[in-house]
Design an enzyme around this catalytic site. Structure first.
Site, mmCIF file in Angstrom:
data_model
loop_
_atom_site.group_PDB
_atom_site.id
_atom_site.type_symbol
_atom_site.label_atom_id
_atom_site.label_comp_id
_atom_site.label_asym_id
_atom_site.label_seq_id
_atom_site.Cartn_x
_atom_site.Cartn_y
_atom_site.Cartn_z
ATOM 1 N N HIS A 1 -1.077 -0.415 -10.013
ATOM 2 C CA HIS A 1 -1.703 -1.298 -9.010
ATOM 3 C C HIS A 1 -2.269 -2.573 -9.656
ATOM 4 O O HIS A 1 -3.483 -2.814 -9.643
ATOM 5 C CB HIS A 1 -2.800 -0.544 -8.229
ATOM 6 C CG HIS A 1 -3.051 -1.146 -6.878
ATOM 7 N ND1 HIS A 1 -3.467 -0.431 -5.787
ATOM 8 C CD2 HIS A 1 -2.963 -2.431 -6.447
ATOM 9 C CE1 HIS A 1 -3.616 -1.237 -4.745
ATOM 10 N NE2 HIS A 1 -3.327 -2.464 -5.117
ATOM 11 N N ARG B 1 0.859 -1.180 0.000
ATOM 12 C CA ARG B 1 0.000 0.000 0.000
ATOM 13 C C ARG B 1 0.899 1.235 0.000
ATOM 14 O O ARG B 1 1.895 1.304 0.731
ATOM 15 C CB ARG B 1 -0.894 0.040 1.242
ATOM 16 C CG ARG B 1 -2.096 -0.905 1.190
ATOM 17 C CD ARG B 1 -3.119 -0.486 0.131
ATOM 18 N NE ARG B 1 -4.292 -1.342 0.116
ATOM 19 C CZ ARG B 1 -4.418 -2.450 -0.637
ATOM 20 N NH1 ARG B 1 -3.441 -2.819 -1.438
ATOM 21 N NH2 ARG B 1 -5.531 -3.140 -0.600
ATOM 22 N N GLU C 1 -3.185 7.347 -4.387
ATOM 23 C CA GLU C 1 -3.628 6.692 -5.605
ATOM 24 C C GLU C 1 -4.965 7.249 -6.089
ATOM 25 O O GLU C 1 -5.844 7.463 -5.252
ATOM 26 C CB GLU C 1 -3.810 5.197 -5.275
ATOM 27 C CG GLU C 1 -3.119 4.314 -6.236
ATOM 28 C CD GLU C 1 -3.017 2.891 -5.729
ATOM 29 O OE1 GLU C 1 -2.129 2.612 -4.907
ATOM 30 O OE2 GLU C 1 -3.832 2.098 -6.173
HETATM 31 C C1 GLV Z 1 -4.790 -5.386 -3.728
HETATM 32 O O1 GLV Z 1 -4.081 -4.481 -3.526
HETATM 33 C C2 GLV Z 1 -5.504 -6.093 -2.705
HETATM 34 O O2 GLV Z 1 -5.467 -5.695 -1.529
HETATM 35 O O3 GLV Z 1 -6.162 -7.095 -3.041
#
Ligand code: GLV
Length: 321
Positions: A285, A238, A267
């Site tokens: 991502h 994250r 983001e």
């Molecule tokens: C992606 O970042 C997730 O948490 O599945």
């Protein structure tokens, strides 16, 4: 009567069709962004919510949904949901663990290779018509064999990265709030380090922690200073775990050799200074983005939701901690 469910964004079609056959389904939007006002308006009469990491599910949303029973997140990370608030209200919160472990670990290795061997800059060089022939010093990178990988957050994904790393002859050290038993460390061929020690020793630092108040800016400006000048930072966890502005400055000044990022502090915004740098690989991502994994995530989220709505314990219930 079928329960009413709000789906914030589309699932993959097979899973969405299945969900629609089981519940009274309302899809909030097909657009990338779901305006907050729409979410607040549509959640009102729903018993179930199937949402994504881009949806902020906080007290205000819960206040608007007196009949809500289940919040099924189609992601493993649940930092987008106010868990304490949900638990205080007796709501069930679920996530999609395990199915995305291998895909995310694969992408981590892809970023490690892309940064250490400068793949993206080299690709750009070719496309710009600048490849004039083999040269002894063209795009020299760093060899993985014999180097040290420091993994921060040694859960399922961290361990899957460690398994892959051993095949590249990397030495693996890790940091986690809960260190493993020595026997398990031996079996996995990894060694525990305090965070600061790991940052000083690792040639590649890879983040696999979840975002919690304790991990916000865990990799701060001061901690970036501890890393080797030749080190590489990888983040597929994250964004807010890393102080992104400080990272951009460290990369621009040559204080840090390279970074590979799949996630960002704000983001989908990316710190503008990162955009012009050749020593950072930027991905949108996509850690879990394989056909296989995303399909499993969708069906898992649907199953969790339906189980909760039927009064059964969902397979992937997040227990209060
Ligand atoms: C992606 O970042 C997730 O948490 O599945």
């Amino acid at each position: 009567m079928k329960p009413k469910v709000l789906l914030t964004h589309p699932l993959l079609p097979e899973a969405m069709d299945y969900l629609a056959s089981e519940v009274e389904l309302e899809l909030a939007t097909r657009e990338m962004i779901l305006p907050r006002s729409e979410l607040l308006e549509r959640i009102g009469d729903k018993q179930g919510l199937l949402c994504f990491l881009t949806d902020t599910i906080d007290r205000e949303v819960m206040d608007r949904a007196p009949e809500l029973k289940v919040i099924a997140n189609c992601a493993v990370g649940v930092n987008n949901i106010d868990l304490k608030e949900a638990w205080n209200r007796g709501l069930l919160v679920t996530n999609t663990p395990e199915v995305l472990t291998e895909a995310t670990a694969d992408l981590t290795l892809a970023l490690i290779l892309a940064t250490t061997r400068r793949l993206v800059a080299a690709d750009r060089f070719c496309r710009e018509g600048r490849f004039r022939g083999w040269q002894i010093d063209l795009f020299l990178g760093q060899e993985l064999s014999g180097r040290t990988l420091g993994i921060i957050g040694f859960g399922r994904i961290g361990r899957a990265v460690a398994r892959r790393a051993l095949a590249f002859n990397l030495k693996v050290i890790y940091h986690d709030p809960q260190p493993l038993q020595p026997a398990l460390e031996k079996e996995l061929q990894v060694e525990y380090r305090e965070l600061e020690e790991l940052l000083r020793q690792a040639d590649i630092v890879s983040i696999h922690a979840s975002l919690r108040p304790q991990s916000y800016h865990l990799i701060s400006r001061d901690r970036l200073e501890l890393m080797k000048r030749t080190a590489v930072l990888i983040n597929v966890a994250r964004g807010p775990i890393v102080e992104e502005k400080a990272l951009a400055e460290a990369l621009a000044s040559g204080r840090l050799w390279a970074a590979g990022l799949d996630v960002y502090e704000n983001e989908p915004e990316i710190t503008p200074e990162l955009m012009g740098l050749d020593n950072v690989v930027l991905l949108p991502h996509i850690g879990s983005a394989t056909y296989e994994t995303r399909k499993k995530m969708c069906f898992m989220a649907v199953k969790n939701l339906l189980q909760g709505l039927r009064g059964e314990p969902p397979d992937n219930l997040i227990e209060p901690f």
